[in-house]
Design a protein around this motif. Structure first.
Motif: not given
Length: 253
Positions: A20-23, A46-50
């Motif tokens: 997700p961090g790469n997104m 899914p998208l997260d805090e990171e």
């Protein structure tokens, strides 16, 4: 057409992203270059805090990014789709350097078309089936001794090249058609894929392959028609011809 108007027609598509961090980092890379169209295809998580933390000011780009199930859905309305790949595949596509790819995308968007630049998974990139949906491949000429490029870094390279092209762009006048009228609207990616599906069915029904595997012929025909960039009207004409061929094949049987 202004560079900003063209920019909104350029989408960056991330397929099967694993981290997700790469997104989030990709969203930030786009925003620094004045771009905002991000589409996520079947991310593993899914998208997260990171993800939002790494977007670092581009939370709007990340939050507005639609999530879709397939690449075909993500590019259905596009008339030009370029796939970023780091390795040679069985799918034979024209290979473009980033600056050339950016010029094609920006120029086509400047004509009013929807266009897409596609990036694959961090470990394995795009599959052959996904590359088959692209008009050409984009290769970043990194050092062969250490060619691994982070996904967000690859997005940044292409986003920079797109911005440079947009800053140089001048309005593109509408080209007349062969009969002197207004230029016809190019067929969308979805329309071309429907045409290819019917073409494949027709070739089977008329026994074109004569027992040979159809894959090679279809790859060559795909390249031929994608290179020709047919209009919506031309695709309708071609599909009409195929429909008649299918009808005659049915009568013959």
């Amino acid at each position: 057409m202004s560079d900003q108007t063209a920019a909104v027609r350029i989408r960056f598509v991330l397929v099967g992203t694993q981290h997700p961090g790469n997104m989030g980092a990709a969203a930030r890379a786009l925003k620094t270059m004045g771009l905002a169209r991000l589409v996520l295809v079947a991310p593993e998580k899914p998208l997260d805090e990171e993800a939002f933390r790494r977007s670092a000011g581009a939370e709007d780009v990340l939050g507005d990014a639609p999530v879709v199930a397939t690449l075909a859905e993500a590019v259905a309305d596009c008339t030009l789709v370029l796939g970023c790949t780091a390795r040679a595949r069985r799918v034979q596509l024209e290979e473009l350097l980033p600056a050339v790819a950016a010029a094609r995308l920006a120029d086509k968007a400047g004509e009013g078309a929807e266009v897409a630049l596609v990036f694959g998974r961090e470990r394995t990139g795009l599959t052959n089936e996904e590359l088959q949906l692209c008009h050409a491949a984009v290769h970043i000429p990194s050092d062969p001794a250490f060619s691994s490029l982070n996904l967000a870094a690859a997005v940044q390279v292409l986003a920079y090249e797109v911005r440079m092209r947009l800053l140089q762009a001048t309005p593109v006048p509408a080209l007349p058609s062969a009969d002197g009228g207004a230029r016809e609207q190019p067929a969308s990616h979805e329309q071309m894929e429907s045409f290819f599906g019917q073409l494949g069915q027709t070739l089977d029904e008329i026994d074109f392959h004569k027992g040979r595997a159809p894959d090679s012929a279809m790859r060559k025909l795909r390249r031929l028609f994608l290179r020709a960039e047919p209009s919506e009207q031309e695709v309708r004409l071609l599909r009409g011809i195929l429909a008649d061929a299918q009808r005659m094949a049915k009568l013959a049987r």
